[in-house]
Design an enzyme around this catalytic site. Structure first.
Site, PDB file in Angstrom:
ATOM      1  CE  LYS A  14      -2.160  -0.826   3.935  1.00 58.84           C
ATOM      2  NZ  LYS A  14      -1.625  -2.145   4.347  1.00 58.84           N
ATOM      3  NE  ARG A  89      -3.880  -0.998  10.164  1.00 61.79           N
ATOM      4  CZ  ARG A  89      -2.781  -0.356   9.813  1.00 61.79           C
ATOM      5  NH1 ARG A  89      -2.861   0.734   9.106  1.00 61.79           N
ATOM      6  NH2 ARG A  89      -1.606  -0.825  10.163  1.00 61.79           N
ATOM      7  NE  ARG A 128       7.345  -3.241   5.892  1.00 69.95           N
ATOM      8  CZ  ARG A 128       6.023  -3.113   5.996  1.00 69.95           C
ATOM      9  NH1 ARG A 128       5.330  -2.578   5.037  1.00 69.95           N
ATOM     10  NH2 ARG A 128       5.394  -3.542   7.063  1.00 69.95           N
ATOM     11  NE  ARG A 130       6.896  -0.425   9.612  1.00 69.71           N
ATOM     12  CZ  ARG A 130       5.681  -0.435   9.090  1.00 69.71           C
ATOM     13  NH1 ARG A 130       5.462   0.068   7.903  1.00 69.71           N
ATOM     14  NH2 ARG A 130       4.674  -0.959   9.766  1.00 69.71           N
ATOM     15  NE  ARG A 141       2.539  -4.615  11.416  1.00 71.79           N
ATOM     16  CZ  ARG A 141       3.739  -4.701  10.836  1.00 71.79           C
ATOM     17  NH1 ARG A 141       4.756  -5.242  11.493  1.00 71.79           N
ATOM     18  NH2 ARG A 141       3.923  -4.246   9.654  1.00 71.79           N
TER      19      ARG A 141
HETATM   20  P1  AMP Z   1       1.241   0.831   9.053  1.00 76.03           P
HETATM   21  O1  AMP Z   1       2.429   1.624   8.679  1.00 76.03           O
HETATM   22  O2  AMP Z   1      -0.020   1.299   8.358  1.00 76.03           O
HETATM   23  O3  AMP Z   1       1.435  -0.656   8.922  1.00 76.03           O
HETATM   24  O4  AMP Z   1       0.976   1.109  10.612  1.00 76.03           O
HETATM   25  C1  AMP Z   1       1.936   0.769  11.595  1.00 76.03           C
HETATM   26  C2  AMP Z   1       1.271   0.705  12.959  1.00 76.03           C
HETATM   27  O5  AMP Z   1       0.698   1.977  13.270  1.00 76.03           O
HETATM   28  C3  AMP Z   1       0.102  -0.268  13.049  1.00 76.03           C
HETATM   29  O6  AMP Z   1       0.530  -1.580  13.365  1.00 76.03           O
HETATM   30  C4  AMP Z   1      -0.718   0.355  14.190  1.00 76.03           C
HETATM   31  O7  AMP Z   1      -0.133   0.094  15.439  1.00 76.03           O
HETATM   32  C5  AMP Z   1      -0.559   1.841  13.928  1.00 76.03           C
HETATM   33  N1  AMP Z   1      -1.619   2.374  13.042  1.00 76.03           N
HETATM   34  C6  AMP Z   1      -1.472   2.904  11.798  1.00 76.03           C
HETATM   35  N2  AMP Z   1      -2.638   3.322  11.306  1.00 76.03           N
HETATM   36  C7  AMP Z   1      -3.570   3.063  12.256  1.00 76.03           C
HETATM   37  C8  AMP Z   1      -4.980   3.267  12.347  1.00 76.03           C
HETATM   38  N3  AMP Z   1      -5.683   3.799  11.335  1.00 76.03           N
HETATM   39  N4  AMP Z   1      -5.601   2.877  13.493  1.00 76.03           N
HETATM   40  C9  AMP Z   1      -4.914   2.336  14.509  1.00 76.03           C
HETATM   41  N5  AMP Z   1      -3.598   2.116  14.492  1.00 76.03           N
HETATM   42  C10 AMP Z   1      -2.917   2.471  13.373  1.00 76.03           C
END
Ligand code: AMP
Length: 184
Positions: A14, A89, A128, A130, A141
């Site tokens: 994404k 989410r 990746r 991270r 996740r």
């Molecule tokens: P991402 O980079 O989108 O994979 O997000 C990394 C982490 O940030 C996720 O595992 C969540 O802990 C938090 N996170 C990101 N976006 C959201 C969201 N819309 N709602 C809740 N937690 C989020």
């Protein structure tokens, strides 16, 4: 003017694709994950509150996210459109966004779901590297994705906004598929 929501499991690509489309269509790429990671880096109050959830692979509580997204979508650069990546989410975030947009007579134009098999997701996330890309956090996740985020797909399917795109192809091919949807 394009308003686009990217769905799909962690590791689906994404972020990468959103970045490419953002340049191509000259619209901001809004990633809640990026915003949160920046907040953690700067150790802002938001960052301090979000950090432990992120490290465990859990969702950050809605109360931290909803204000953040409302604020971001009120910035002038969003008048040209936007790409949301990592939000909504869960179904309550999707309902919040729908209401927020209705207030200003808007809706998303497309919701794109990038489909990628689990084994490919895990491979991609491990590559990746991270901070939250270790084996335990990755499986948490994916679990959270299935429980809380996958129902968002149906939310948008019911609203006839959903488009499904095969994300298990090389980067350029996925971009072409996404462009075809966006230009349709
Ligand atoms: P991402 O980079 O989108 O994979 O997000 C990394 C982490 O940030 C996720 O595992 C969540 O802990 C938090 N996170 C990101 N976006 C959201 C969201 N819309 N709602 C809740 N937690 C989020």
């Amino acid at each position: 003017m394009k308003r686009l929501i990217f769905l799909g499991p962690p590791g689906a690509g994404k972020g990468t694709q959103a970045q490419i489309l953002s340049k191509l269509y000259q619209i901001p790429h809004i990633s809640t994950g990026d915003i949160l990671r920046q907040a953690v880096k700067e150790q802002t109050l938001l960052g301090q509150k979000a950090q432990s959830y992120m490290d465990r692979g859990e969702l950050v509580p809605d109360e931290l996210i909803l204000d953040l997204i409302e604020e971001r979508l009120s910035q002038p650069d969003t008048e040209k459109g936007w790409i949301l990546d990592g939000f909504p989410r869960n179904v309550s975030q999707a309902a919040f966004l729908e209401k927020l947009l209705q207030k200003i007579n808007l809706s998303a134009d497309f919701v794109l779901n990038l489909e990628v098999p689990d084994e490919v997701l895990i491979e991609r996330m491990l590559a990746r590297g991270r901070k939250d890309d270790n084996k335990e956090t990755i499986s948490r996740r994916l679990e959270i994705y299935r429980e809380q985020t996958a129902p968002v797909i149906d939310f948008y399917r019911q609203r006839k906004l959903l488009k499904v795109v095969n994300g298990d192809l090389n980067l350029e091919s996925v971009t072409s598929l996404l462009k075809a949807v966006m230009d349709s």
